[in-house]
Scaffold this motif. Structure first.
Motif, PDB file in Angstrom:
ATOM      1  N   LEU A   5       5.859   3.188   0.050  1.00  0.00           N
ATOM      2  CA  LEU A   5       5.314   3.213   1.405  1.00  0.00           C
ATOM      3  C   LEU A   5       4.112   2.282   1.441  1.00  0.00           C
ATOM      4  O   LEU A   5       3.261   2.341   0.548  1.00  0.00           O
ATOM      5  CB  LEU A   5       4.849   4.616   1.798  1.00  0.00           C
ATOM      6  CG  LEU A   5       5.892   5.704   1.960  1.00  0.00           C
ATOM      7  CD1 LEU A   5       5.208   7.037   2.259  1.00  0.00           C
ATOM      8  CD2 LEU A   5       6.854   5.370   3.074  1.00  0.00           C
ATOM      9  N   THR A   6       4.019   1.443   2.454  1.00  0.00           N
ATOM     10  CA  THR A   6       2.828   0.620   2.608  1.00  0.00           C
ATOM     11  C   THR A   6       1.683   1.507   3.097  1.00  0.00           C
ATOM     12  O   THR A   6       1.925   2.587   3.647  1.00  0.00           O
ATOM     13  CB  THR A   6       3.051  -0.529   3.613  1.00  0.00           C
ATOM     14  OG1 THR A   6       3.261   0.035   4.913  1.00  0.00           O
ATOM     15  CG2 THR A   6       4.214  -1.416   3.204  1.00  0.00           C
ATOM     16  N   PRO A   7       0.439   1.075   2.911  1.00  0.00           N
ATOM     17  CA  PRO A   7      -0.681   1.875   3.408  1.00  0.00           C
ATOM     18  C   PRO A   7      -0.598   2.155   4.910  1.00  0.00           C
ATOM     19  O   PRO A   7      -0.917   3.254   5.359  1.00  0.00           O
ATOM     20  CB  PRO A   7      -1.913   1.016   3.067  1.00  0.00           C
ATOM     21  CG  PRO A   7      -1.479   0.219   1.872  1.00  0.00           C
ATOM     22  CD  PRO A   7      -0.028  -0.078   2.117  1.00  0.00           C
ATOM     23  N   LEU A   8      -0.128   1.183   5.701  1.00  0.00           N
ATOM     24  CA  LEU A   8      -0.011   1.404   7.141  1.00  0.00           C
ATOM     25  C   LEU A   8       1.066   2.447   7.456  1.00  0.00           C
ATOM     26  O   LEU A   8       0.875   3.302   8.317  1.00  0.00           O
ATOM     27  CB  LEU A   8       0.281   0.089   7.872  1.00  0.00           C
ATOM     28  CG  LEU A   8       0.202   0.135   9.387  1.00  0.00           C
ATOM     29  CD1 LEU A   8      -1.136   0.688   9.867  1.00  0.00           C
ATOM     30  CD2 LEU A   8       0.433  -1.247   9.973  1.00  0.00           C
ATOM     31  N   ALA A   9       2.184   2.399   6.754  1.00  0.00           N
ATOM     32  CA  ALA A   9       3.243   3.404   6.952  1.00  0.00           C
ATOM     33  C   ALA A   9       2.732   4.790   6.577  1.00  0.00           C
ATOM     34  O   ALA A   9       2.966   5.764   7.294  1.00  0.00           O
ATOM     35  CB  ALA A   9       4.485   3.052   6.146  1.00  0.00           C
ATOM     36  N   LEU A  10       2.039   4.884   5.464  1.00  0.00           N
ATOM     37  CA  LEU A  10       1.496   6.170   5.023  1.00  0.00           C
ATOM     38  C   LEU A  10       0.522   6.729   6.057  1.00  0.00           C
ATOM     39  O   LEU A  10       0.580   7.908   6.404  1.00  0.00           O
ATOM     40  CB  LEU A  10       0.819   6.011   3.668  1.00  0.00           C
ATOM     41  CG  LEU A  10       0.342   7.256   2.960  1.00  0.00           C
ATOM     42  CD1 LEU A  10       1.484   8.233   2.708  1.00  0.00           C
ATOM     43  CD2 LEU A  10      -0.329   6.896   1.653  1.00  0.00           C
ATOM     44  N   SER A  11      -0.325   5.875   6.589  1.00  0.00           N
ATOM     45  CA  SER A  11      -1.283   6.300   7.603  1.00  0.00           C
ATOM     46  C   SER A  11      -0.577   6.792   8.865  1.00  0.00           C
ATOM     47  O   SER A  11      -0.948   7.821   9.441  1.00  0.00           O
ATOM     48  CB  SER A  11      -2.212   5.131   7.945  1.00  0.00           C
ATOM     49  OG  SER A  11      -3.064   5.463   8.993  1.00  0.00           O
TER      50      SER A  11
END
Length: 105
Positions: A5-11
Protein backbone atom coordinates in the motif's frame (compact mmCIF):
# COMPACT_ATOMS: atom_id res chain seq x y z
CA UNK A 1 0.96 -12.83 -0.35
CA UNK A 2 2.92 -9.78 -1.42
CA UNK A 3 0.78 -6.65 -1.77
CA UNK A 4 1.95 -3.15 -0.89
CA UNK A 5 0.00 0.00 0.00
CA UNK A 6 1.34 3.45 -0.79
CA UNK A 7 1.30 5.99 2.05
CA UNK A 8 -1.55 7.87 0.34
CA UNK A 9 -3.62 4.69 -0.03
CA UNK A 10 -3.00 3.79 3.61
CA UNK A 11 -4.07 7.26 4.71
CA UNK A 12 -7.27 7.12 2.64
CA UNK A 13 -8.17 3.65 3.94
CA UNK A 14 -7.75 4.97 7.50
CA UNK A 15 -10.38 7.64 6.82
CA UNK A 16 -12.80 5.20 5.16
CA UNK A 17 -12.39 2.17 7.42
CA UNK A 18 -11.99 2.97 11.11
CA UNK A 19 -10.13 0.06 12.78
CA UNK A 20 -12.77 -0.14 15.51
CA UNK A 21 -15.50 -0.88 12.93
CA UNK A 22 -14.37 -4.45 12.27
CA UNK A 23 -14.58 -3.72 8.54
CA UNK A 24 -11.72 -4.11 6.08
CA UNK A 25 -10.90 -3.01 2.56
CA UNK A 26 -11.47 -6.20 0.55
CA UNK A 27 -10.02 -6.66 -2.91
CA UNK A 28 -10.86 -9.36 -5.41
CA UNK A 29 -10.41 -10.08 -9.10
CA UNK A 30 -13.28 -11.39 -11.17
CA UNK A 31 -13.96 -12.17 -14.82
CA UNK A 32 -15.50 -9.22 -16.58
CA UNK A 33 -14.96 -6.17 -18.69
CA UNK A 34 -13.79 -6.09 -22.26
CA UNK A 35 -10.21 -7.20 -21.47
CA UNK A 36 -11.04 -10.23 -19.30
CA UNK A 37 -10.69 -9.31 -15.61
CA UNK A 38 -11.69 -6.49 -13.28
CA UNK A 39 -10.80 -5.49 -9.73
CA UNK A 40 -13.47 -5.12 -7.08
CA UNK A 41 -12.76 -3.13 -3.92
CA UNK A 42 -15.30 -2.99 -1.14
CA UNK A 43 -15.51 -2.00 2.49
CA UNK A 44 -17.05 -4.90 4.37
CA UNK A 45 -16.54 -7.47 7.08
CA UNK A 46 -13.90 -9.98 6.00
CA UNK A 47 -15.07 -13.33 4.71
CA UNK A 48 -14.09 -16.46 6.64
CA UNK A 49 -11.57 -17.72 4.07
CA UNK A 50 -10.03 -14.32 3.15
CA UNK A 51 -6.29 -13.83 3.36
CA UNK A 52 -5.74 -10.90 5.75
CA UNK A 53 -2.80 -8.55 5.40
CA UNK A 54 -2.03 -6.08 8.17
CA UNK A 55 -0.58 -2.64 7.48
CA UNK A 56 -0.15 -0.85 10.80
CA UNK A 57 -3.72 -0.78 12.19
CA UNK A 58 -5.33 -1.36 8.77
CA UNK A 59 -6.37 -4.78 7.47
CA UNK A 60 -6.61 -5.58 3.79
CA UNK A 61 -8.55 -8.74 2.89
CA UNK A 62 -8.00 -10.69 -0.33
CA UNK A 63 -10.13 -13.60 -1.43
CA UNK A 64 -7.94 -16.71 -1.95
CA UNK A 65 -8.88 -17.13 -5.63
CA UNK A 66 -7.58 -13.62 -6.38
CA UNK A 67 -4.17 -14.06 -4.73
CA UNK A 68 -2.36 -15.33 -7.86
CA UNK A 69 -3.65 -12.32 -9.82
CA UNK A 70 -2.63 -9.77 -7.18
CA UNK A 71 0.75 -10.99 -5.95
CA UNK A 72 3.36 -8.26 -6.36
CA UNK A 73 0.77 -5.49 -6.77
CA UNK A 74 0.75 -2.06 -5.15
CA UNK A 75 -2.47 -0.31 -4.22
CA UNK A 76 -2.33 3.45 -4.62
CA UNK A 77 -4.81 6.28 -4.22
CA UNK A 78 -5.09 9.30 -6.50
CA UNK A 79 -6.83 12.51 -5.50
CA UNK A 80 -8.67 14.37 -8.22
CA UNK A 81 -11.97 15.42 -9.68
CA UNK A 82 -11.61 12.99 -12.58
CA UNK A 83 -10.16 9.51 -12.41
CA UNK A 84 -9.51 9.82 -8.69
CA UNK A 85 -9.73 6.85 -6.35
CA UNK A 86 -7.91 3.62 -5.62
CA UNK A 87 -5.88 1.99 -8.36
CA UNK A 88 -4.00 -1.28 -8.52
CA UNK A 89 -0.53 -1.18 -10.01
CA UNK A 90 -0.08 -4.78 -11.07
CA UNK A 91 3.16 -5.97 -12.72
CA UNK A 92 1.36 -9.09 -14.03
CA UNK A 93 -1.01 -7.12 -16.28
CA UNK A 94 -0.15 -7.54 -19.95
CA UNK A 95 -2.77 -5.16 -21.36
CA UNK A 96 -5.80 -3.10 -20.38
CA UNK A 97 -8.95 -2.13 -22.23
CA UNK A 98 -9.36 1.32 -23.76
CA UNK A 99 -11.15 2.75 -20.73
CA UNK A 100 -8.68 1.15 -18.30
CA UNK A 101 -11.23 -0.59 -16.11
CA UNK A 102 -10.37 -4.16 -17.11
CA UNK A 103 -7.16 -6.03 -17.82
CA UNK A 104 -5.54 -9.18 -19.20
CA UNK A 105 -2.94 -11.35 -17.49
Amino acid sequence: MDIKLTPLALSKIRTLVPPSSGNVLRISVYKGGCAGYEYQLEICLPKENDIRLNFEEITLAVDPESCPFLSGSTIDYKEGLTQGGFRVINPRVKSTCGCGSSFQI
